[in-house]
Motif scaffolding. Structure first.
Motif: not given
Length: 832
Positions: A624-648
């Motif tokens: 169980t993780a706590r939401v630390s931030s909400v990200r948005t993308r500044t561009s679209s297209g076929f570039s990598p993106f992930f819904y959920f990002v965790f700390p190392d």
């Protein structure tokens, strides 16, 4: 009692208006019956062939080997002879010619004997699939042979194995339509699975177990037992052919959703055309009606006669519409070529005919009620040409408008089967018409006050306000119809620009997936500097703020959902095309509990905010993780993106694979792919230049389909233009005669009429363009999360095209008026 001779005389005296009325009804019927029949054909075929579409009675799916408890339950039921089972593994991998001079990304399907339980895999040779796909052999799609220049009998390397191509697959039951496959299909026998060495821990593979029930009445019982054995692990889905969603069904659900929106809009415009045409027809019969009233006829008697007339015309239009629907069925297979499953036979559905006729009758009655009701307002003094002052918005008008709104809301709910979406659509439709009305009304008010120097233009502007003019209704209708078509074109242009036409400078165009941790360094050395690596850990979202995720409810979503297995990652930085939308930093240093940053797309799927708790099951372990931030993308297209990002610190020790993105010159992609496949057979290479081509081809086909059905809206708008000319025909003839008597030539009258239609077309087009630009902006930025370009040049071309359409149609209908003899008109007036 209705007088048949009277009705026939009325129709003979108003042939043009009757023809337009019939065409409006026919247009609505074609839209209703065609879309209804298409939906019935697809749904009945999918329901009838549901077992074939899934190749089994029960389907067990997972992105990892199924749990041991479920494996034991399947084995137990098989031993008790209650079921038969066959497994297959589906994944993408690059295949290669043994000489290593050519390679291709393919969709691999490793199948056990017994597949499929229902339906059949059709081969080019006509031989049984089970006898062809033996150990050491391959069955492939023809496109693979064409692209790698291979023939039946040639060898092909897949992973560590070299197998022989034995046949070409033409159709497989559980893959009826290839909507968006990154490569051709390749069948491999399960006996060769280990030789491939492509299915391992962390591999991106879909594990599917097909189950056939030997005693069909026990279907639900066996499904319940298997579901219980699977437990609450969201990674495993146990579904029957009755409730399992297929790709083809989801595709057609979404396509029909948008086509039904277009159909309802066309129905509305056709209704306006019916109403406008009837107003024109009754206007020409006004003196006849006045004479009937002077002779003692009551309003109820007169309304009954003209209601009979509308019903007769409605019946003729219905028959014509059914004929048009039958003819259209021959064209639909061409229109939907490549998208319709082979087992779907398009035909006119009796249910769709009955429903279409019922809805068509309601539309005719609804839109003819107001013109017929207003026959009560015709007075005997109309015999002398006295104009009656009529209030447009009185109590009866409001009642009829309210009933119309309720009717169309009911229509939306029937067609879309979703109350929330229906309400949003009705709100959007009302907003579209209201904005069109306000802008058209303001423009007409301005034009009424303007005094241009050019005489023809000045007379044309006066013509917009002649008695019983329909200028406002024409502009509103055309503006709304053109706005929808403009918006479709603008959104399509932006989709092409974002996803198809080009990549941003320096953006990666080749992706590599399933790189194992011990392969990362040698792989990076092979591809050289510039490769970006992203760790991928498989996991499922199980709850938000301790409220469990309901997989069944989530999967009903038209878009992405939280029920599927997610690709999670870890890092301590933002990507170049990301920014923080909510929260101060990616991760909070003052929080000691596990944290996760979410993409704003996730917030649209399920409400969550900074500080909320999201529960995951990662490799079988709950976190169980706590939401630390909400990200948005500044561009679209076929570039990598992930819904959920965790700390190392949270995921770096979890079992994982790596995903790499590289920018490669187009000419060097094939050579790099061959080197990677030779050194790392398990790594799949996705060439985005090829992916974009496939995506573009699908987009073009879908756009053609949507534009085809939207063109019916334009046809309805054209019919409204024609009906409006008929409504003001007498006034136009009068103007033309007076111009001629005053010495004007026929060319001057033509200029006046041309200028009038030019103004109507230009105003309607400009209003449509303004609305479509605003609507497209909202759709692209809010709905599709991509940048927006207005495409002014293309917009101006659309404006020019629609203006010319209105001009040509208006002149074509008004042209006979120019040849009206002044003597004949004046003699007719003196006789009256």
């Amino acid at each position: 009692m209705v007088n048949t001779k009277f009705l026939l005389r009325q129709m003979a005296g108003a042939k043009r208006q009757c023809a337009v009325f019939v065409l409006c009804v026919a247009l609505s019927m074609i839209t209703l019956v065609s879309l209804g029949s298409f939906r019935e054909s697809v749904e009945s075929s999918l329901l009838r062939d549901a077992q074939s579409l899934h190749a089994a009675d029960i389907i067990i799916k997972s992105h990892a080997p199924i749990p041991q408890g479920l494996e034991r339950e399947v084995a137990l039921l098989t031993d008790r002879r209650e079921i038969r089972n066959a497994r297959f593994w589906e994944f993408y991998s690059v295949v290669q010619k043994p000489a290593a001079d050519a390679s291709l990304l393919c969709n691999i399907k490793v199948v056990e004997p017994g597949y499929p339980f229902y339906g059949a895999v059709r081969l080019a040779s006509g031989r049984p699939f089970a006898k062809v796909l033996t150990p050491g052999s391959l069955v492939v799609e023809k496109v693979l042979l064409d692209r790698l220049r291979l023939q039946i009998g040639d060898p092909l390397r897949i992973g560590n194995a070299v197998l022989t191509i034995k046949d070409v697959v033409l159709q497989e039951p559980d893959r009826p339509v290839n909507f968006f496959a990154l490569g051709p299909r390749v069948f491999v026998a399960a006996a060769d699975r280990d030789r491939l060495a492509l299915i391992g821990k962390g591999s991106r593979v879909e594990h599917v177990t097909l189950v056939q029930i030997l005693d069909p009445p026990k279907l639900e019982k066996v499904a319940s037992e298997l579901s219980a054995a699977a437990g609450s692990d969201g990674r495993v889905r146990v579904e029957t052919y009755k409730n399992a969603g297929s790709r083809v069904k989801r595709f057609f659900d979404n396509l029909l959703f948008f086509l039904n929106l277009s159909g309802i809009f066309t129905l509305l415009l056709s209704g306006f055309g019916i109403q406008s045409t009837l107003f024109a027809l009754l206007k020409e019969q006004e003196r006849t009606i006045a004479v009937m009233k002077a002779l003692g006829a009551r309003s109820r008697f007169i309304i009954g006669h003209f209601l009979g007339l509308t019903l007769i015309l409605g019946f003729v239009g219905t028959v014509a519409g059914l004929g048009g629907s039958l003819a259209l069925q021959r064209y639909l297979p061409v229109l939907f070529s490549g998208l319709i499953p082979a087992q779907v036979t398009l035909q006119v559905s009796p249910a769709a005919i009955v429903q279409g006729m019922a809805i068509g009758l309601l539309v005719v009655l609804l839109f003819t009620f107001l013109p017929l009701y207003r026959l009560k307002e015709v007075k005997p003094r109309a015999i002398f040409g006295k104009e009656e002052a009529v209030t447009l918005w009185n109590s009866s008008t409001w009642i009829i408008a309210s009933l119309g709104a309720l009717f169309f809301l009911f229509m939306v709910l029937i067609r879309l089967r979703d109350l929330k979406t229906g309400l949003y659509f009705m709100l959007s439709l009302v907003s579209l018409i209201l904005i069109s009305y306000l802008l058209a009304a303001l423009t007409l008010r301005f034009l009424k006050r303007s005094r241009p120097r050019n005489l023809a233009l000045r007379q044309a502007l006066k013509g917009l306000f002649r008695p019983h003019n329909a200028s406002l209704s024409i502009m509103v209708t055309l503006s709304a119809a053109f706005a929808v078509i403009f918006a479709i074109n603008l959104v399509e242009k932006n989709l092409d620009a974002t996803f198809i036409d080009s990549f941003p400078p320096g953006a990666p165009n080749v992706f590599f997936i399933d790189i194992q941790p011990d392969q990362r360094d040698p792989f990076a050395h092979m591809v050289g500097p510039g490769a970006a690596f992203y760790p991928i850990v498989k996991g499922n979202v199980t709850a938000v703020n301790d409220a469990p995720i309901d997989p069944t409810r989530e999967r009903k979503s038209r878009g992405d959902n939280l029920a599927r297995e997610m690709n999670l990652t870890y890092r301590e930085y933002l990507l170049p095309d990301e920014r923080i939308e909510s929260g101060s930093t990616l991760f909070r240093k003052d929080w000691t509990e596990p944290q996760v940053s979410v993409l704003d797309t996730v917030v649209k799927m399920h409400e969550m905010k900074v500080g909320d708790r999201v529960s995951f099951r990662i490799q079988g372990l709950p976190i169980t993780a706590r939401v630390s931030s909400v990200r948005t993308r500044t561009s679209s297209g076929f570039s990598p993106f992930f819904y959920f990002v965790f700390p190392d610190s949270v995921l770096s020790q979890a079992p994982q694979t790596f995903f790499a993105a590289v920018k490669v010159d187009k000419a060097g992609i094939s050579a790099l792919q061959n080197r990677v496949v030779a050194a790392f057979p398990n790594v799949s290479v996705i060439d985005l230049t090829e992916t974009v081509t496939v995506f573009g081809r699908i987009m073009q086909r879908l756009s053609s389909i949507v534009r085809f059905f939207t063109s019916f809206s334009v046809a309805a708008g054209v019919l409204i233009i024609i009906s409006s000319v008929f409504a003001t025909r007498y006034a136009r003839i009068q103007e033309a005669v007076y111009f001629t008597i005053l010495g004007a030539r026929r060319g001057f009258v033509l200029k006046v009429f041309a200028a009038e239609n030019l103004v109507i077309g230009l105003v309607s087009g400009v209003i449509a363009l303004l609305i479509s630009q605003l609507g497209s902006l909202i759709i692209c930025r809010k709905g599709l999360d991509m940048p927006y370009q207005p495409y002014f040049r293309d917009s101006l071309l659309l404006l020019l095209g629609t203006t010319m359409l209105v001009l040509i149609v208006g002149l074509a209908v008004a042209l006979p008026i120019l040849y009206q003899k002044p003597v004949a008109f004046l003699r007719e007036q003196s006789d009256e």
